[in-house]
Design a protein around this motif. Structure first.
Motif, PDB file in Angstrom:
ATOM      1  N   THR A 663       0.757  -1.175  -0.052  1.00 25.99           N
ATOM      2  CA  THR A 663      -0.051   0.088   0.115  1.00 25.99           C
ATOM      3  C   THR A 663       0.714   1.277   0.064  1.00 25.99           C
ATOM      4  N   ILE A 664       0.427   2.329  -0.904  1.00 29.93           N
ATOM      5  CA  ILE A 664       1.291   3.484  -1.009  1.00 29.93           C
ATOM      6  C   ILE A 664       0.324   4.761  -0.664  1.00 29.93           C
ATOM      7  N   VAL A 672      -2.947   5.942  -2.511  1.00 26.86           N
ATOM      8  CA  VAL A 672      -2.709   6.117  -4.004  1.00 26.86           C
ATOM      9  C   VAL A 672      -2.799   4.695  -4.695  1.00 26.86           C
ATOM     10  N   PHE A 673      -2.158   3.736  -3.991  1.00 26.55           N
ATOM     11  CA  PHE A 673      -2.063   2.550  -4.754  1.00 26.55           C
ATOM     12  C   PHE A 673      -1.989   1.489  -3.787  1.00 26.55           C
ATOM     13  N   TRP A 688       4.128  -0.164  -9.476  1.00 26.95           N
ATOM     14  CA  TRP A 688       3.401   1.161  -9.315  1.00 26.95           C
ATOM     15  C   TRP A 688       4.088   2.174 -10.407  1.00 26.95           C
ATOM     16  N   ASP A 689       3.271   2.870 -11.297  1.00 24.98           N
ATOM     17  CA  ASP A 689       3.922   3.560 -12.335  1.00 24.98           C
ATOM     18  C   ASP A 689       3.893   5.233 -11.844  1.00 24.98           C
ATOM     19  N   GLY A 690       3.588   5.615 -10.380  1.00 27.86           N
ATOM     20  CA  GLY A 690       3.666   6.782 -10.066  1.00 27.86           C
ATOM     21  C   GLY A 690       2.587   7.864 -10.572  1.00 27.86           C
ATOM     22  N   TYR A 702       6.800   9.613  -0.842  1.00 27.21           N
ATOM     23  CA  TYR A 702       5.548   8.829  -0.614  1.00 27.21           C
ATOM     24  C   TYR A 702       5.922   7.508   0.444  1.00 27.21           C
ATOM     25  N   THR A 703       5.020   7.289   1.069  1.00 29.10           N
ATOM     26  CA  THR A 703       5.045   6.108   2.215  1.00 29.10           C
ATOM     27  C   THR A 703       4.728   4.894   1.599  1.00 29.10           C
ATOM     28  N   TRP A 704       5.391   3.642   1.646  1.00 24.66           N
ATOM     29  CA  TRP A 704       4.948   2.314   1.445  1.00 24.66           C
ATOM     30  C   TRP A 704       4.893   1.493   2.679  1.00 24.66           C
ATOM     31  N   GLN A 705       4.024   0.678   2.501  1.00 30.78           N
ATOM     32  CA  GLN A 705       3.651  -0.304   3.694  1.00 30.78           C
ATOM     33  C   GLN A 705       3.582  -1.635   3.129  1.00 30.78           C
TER      34      GLN A 705
END
Length: 737
Positions: A663-664, A672-673, A688-690, A702-705
């Motif tokens: 998850t972003i 967002v994703f 993920w293409d931004g 951006y934060t990823w989990q």
């Protein structure tokens, strides 16, 4: 022109109008006190002087006088009042008159020709009521009533069987009120019904004898009593319910009672018989005795034929004379009731009492000091409750003595030593100052004492649950059987010989636990000798407690554990670790660190020995090193304008994953994703293409989990970045344009 001059004169005068006096009243008549309201209705109320005369002595000069109250006549007749209004205006005066009538109050009045009479009694009455009454209501008090409407004479007849007071009531009534008058009359019967009696047991008695008569006579007003013993007559009212008289001497008496009222009289008689009493007399010898002794009584009564003795201790006797003994000291009252029983069964009595004193005999009570009568036995005795004794004599019997068989001692206590078993006795004689004596004897047996032999060396053990075996013996001069008692820590734990006992101590003990053991050999009398004491010591075990760090389970590439005994240590402890791998290596020390060469499960043992006591104890633990069948690496940047395809998207690199969720979020927390797509080999398959919702995002962080597990069920612990030893499951991805 000649002639007289003309002349004229002018005068001015004023004429006043006339006034006509007139008023109205709201009531023309009624019952007093009567309040009448006056309203001045004269033709002119201005500049007019008014004078009111209300006819009852009251006047007023007010234009409107208001209300005036008229009282009823004190002579109980109707009264007419003339009210005059005088109106004056200048030279003119006018008058107006009217009347007010006040009705009389009523007054009930009647008289009788007499207030006492004989039944049937015709009473003449005269109604003299005043106040123009229209109705007269009569109540004669005998249940009869009447209503009349005129004053004058009338009569009524009264009937009664007893003297009765009748209350006559007259209520006179007119248009205004009621009034009441009462007169009481007393009517007596022409016949008196006597009801006079005494209790049956009072018609005969012993001088002095009191008789009480009950009076319920009907119709008499007074009574005259003559009791037949030359006493003065007694005159009483008939309503006295009881009459008592005391006859001082024996005799047969006729009681005459005359019953009288206003109309008649009658006389009745009653008989009372009074007998002479006996005279009680006796002597008692002696007047002071000891407990248990008897006192003799000699009866000297006169005119008696039956006797009853009470001794003051709850006992009684019916003899003429005799003896009685007392078991307890004290003061007692001897009471003799002498009786003269007549042929009809009636008895006259007389009583005489005398005090005697019973001297307390000090009881001979032997108190033996507690203890078993075992050779050598010291007999210790003392006299119980003997403080008031004059002398105490002891005789101690000892048949085993070679010098004398009896020992005589005086005093409150005595003692004697018996060295030979046998049957013996002791006697106590207690003397009082009054010469009373009491004796007590105590018999007893003295028993030989067996001797116990128990020789056991002290025992030390590391076993915290062990059963040990013991044996004892005894020597005894007697022929009776020997019984054994075994004491562990002074508690009886067995009666068998030999004796087995299970010793147990807590595994957690940190100090020696000691047990004492001894034996007691006894005969049937309880005589015995306790052996010397032995001891059993259970040493504490050096119980270890293994702690493992960093955890019991590691994942590759981690393979190093630290093992430590966290139980309290001491210089006397020796530690031996067996590491459980195929190398069969051991380590020593309270804490060891060991690195295993492969994945697997290892059983680690620790043996701790106390070098002083030699006691051993062990603990074990199982550790595991898990094989990780994959990996997951997360990039930290992406370049949307770069030529390299791998840099233009964000795709974590991994393999062997079973579950996966990426998850972003923006820095404001907006998602967002999100993807959980995996290839067949367990690698992430969607990048993920931004963009967000098809639109490119700006250059920013951006934060990823990520949450993921491997196919063997273990959890992905996170990314381990340089300079940190703590894996994380969240981080930042920077978009570069």
């Amino acid at each position: 022109m000649a002639g007289c001059k003309s002349a004229e004169m002018e005068k001015i005068f004023t004429t006043l109008p006339s006034v006509t006096a007139l008023y109205k009243l709201d009531k023309k008549g009624g019952c007093g006190p009567l309040t009448v309201n006056f309203n001045n209705t004269s033709s002119d109320l201005t500049d007019v002087r008014f004078t009111w005369d209300f006819g009852n002595g009251k006047t007023s000069a007010e234009v409107q006088p208001g209300s005036v109250t008229y009282d009823a006549s004190p002579y109980f007749r109707d009264t007419m009042y003339i009210v005059l209004l005088k109106a004056t205006l200048g030279c003119d005066t006018s008058y107006y008159r009217d009347t007010v009538t006040v009705s009389a109050n009523v007054k009930a009045r009647f008289g009788v020709d007499t207030t006492r009479g004989c039944s049937p009694f015709v009473l003449s009455m005269s109604n003299n009521s005043q106040g123009n009454a229209t109705n007269y209501y009569w109540d004669y008090g005998d249940g009869h009533t009447d209503t009349t409407h005129h004053v004058g004479k009338l009569s009524h007849t009264f009937y009664t069987g007893e003297i009765t007071t009748f209350t006559i009531r007259l209520i006179a009534e007119n248009i205004c009120e009621r009034d009441t008058q009462y007169i009481n009359i007393v009517v007596s019967p022409n016949q008196i019904k006597p009801f006079i009696s005494a209790y049956g047991d009072q018609l005969q008695g012993c001088a002095p004898h009191k008789v009480t008569f009950s009076n319920s006579t009907i119709g008499a007003s007074r009574q005259t009593w003559n009791f037949g013993d030359n006493s003065d007559p007694l005159i009483i009212s008939n309503d006295q319910a009881s009459i008592s008289h005391l006859y001082a001497k024996a005799g047969l008496y006729k009681v005459r009672i005359q019953l009288i009222n206003d109309c008649s009289d009658t006389t009745i008689e009653r008989s009372v018989e009074v007998f002479d009493r006996p005279v009680a007399a006796f002597t008692a010898v002696p007047l002071e005795i000891c407990e248990g002794q008897s006192i003799a009584v000699s009866n000297q009564s006169v005119n008696a034929n039956a006797y009853e003795w009470t001794w003051g201790d709850g006992a009684s006797s019916a003899f003429v004379g005799g003896q009685h003994s007392y078991s307890q000291a004290g003061s007692y009252t001897i009471r003799l009731m002498a009786q003269r029983v007549h042929t009809a069964g009636f008895a006259c009595t007389d009583t005489l009492s005398k005090q005697i004193k019973v001297v307390k005999m000090v009881p001979a009570s032997i108190i033996v000091a507690p203890g078993k009568a075992c050779v050598p036995y010291t007999l210790k005795v003392e006299a119980g409750e003997a403080a008031n004794a004059a002398k105490l004599e002891w005789t101690i019997y000892d048949s085993s003595s070679t010098t004398q068989k009896e020992f005589h001692i005086e005093g409150n206590a005595a003692s004697h030593v018996y060295n030979v078993g046998g049957s013996y006795a002791v006697r106590l004689v207690v003397h009082t100052t009054s010469g009373c004596t009491d004796t007590a004897t105590y018999k007893f047996d003295v028993h030989n004492t067996p001797r116990t032999r128990f020789e056991q060396e002290p025992i030390s053990t590391c076993a915290h649950d062990t059963t040990l075996h013991f044996n004892a013996s005894a020597t005894h001069a007697g022929n009776d059987a020997i019984r054994y008692k075994w004491f562990v820590n002074n508690n009886i734990e067995g009666t068998n010989n030999p004796f087995d006992f299970r010793f147990r101590a807590a595994i957690t003990n940190e100090a020696d636990e000691e047990f004492t053991i001894k034996a007691l050999a006894q005969n049937s009398a309880g005589c015995g000798d306790t052996s010397a004491m032995s001891k059993v010591t259970i040493h504490p075990l050096p119980v270890p407690a293994i702690s493992v760090s960093p955890s019991l389970v590691l994942q590759q590439p981690d393979n190093e554990f630290t093992f430590k005994d966290i139980a309290p240590t001491s210089p006397d402890k020796q530690y031996t670790w067996t590491m459980g791998d195929r190398s069969l290596q051991t380590r020593s020390g309270q804490q060891v660190t060991y690195k295993y060469g492969d994945t697997g499960t290892y059983h680690v043992k620790l043996l701790v020995k106390n070098l002083v006591t030699g006691c051993l104890s062990e603990d074990s633990v199982q550790v595991r090193i898990l094989h990780i069948p994959g990996y997951l690496q997360v990039p930290n940047a992406m370049c949307l304008g770069c030529n390299s395809l791998s840099l233009r998207s964000f795709l974590p690199l991994g393999k062997g994953l079973k579950t996966y969720r990426l998850t972003i979020y923006t820095t404001w927390g907006q998602k967002v994703f999100e993807t959980s797509a995996l290839n067949a080999d367990g690698s992430p398959s969607m990048s993920w293409d931004g963009t967000a919702n098809g639109k490119p995002l700006q250059q920013d962080a951006y934060t990823w989990q990520i949450e993921a597990t491997y196919k063997n069920g273990t959890e992905w612990r996170g990314m381990l970045y340089p300079g940190s030893n703590r894996p994380v499951k969240a981080g930042f991805i920077t978009i570069i344009k």
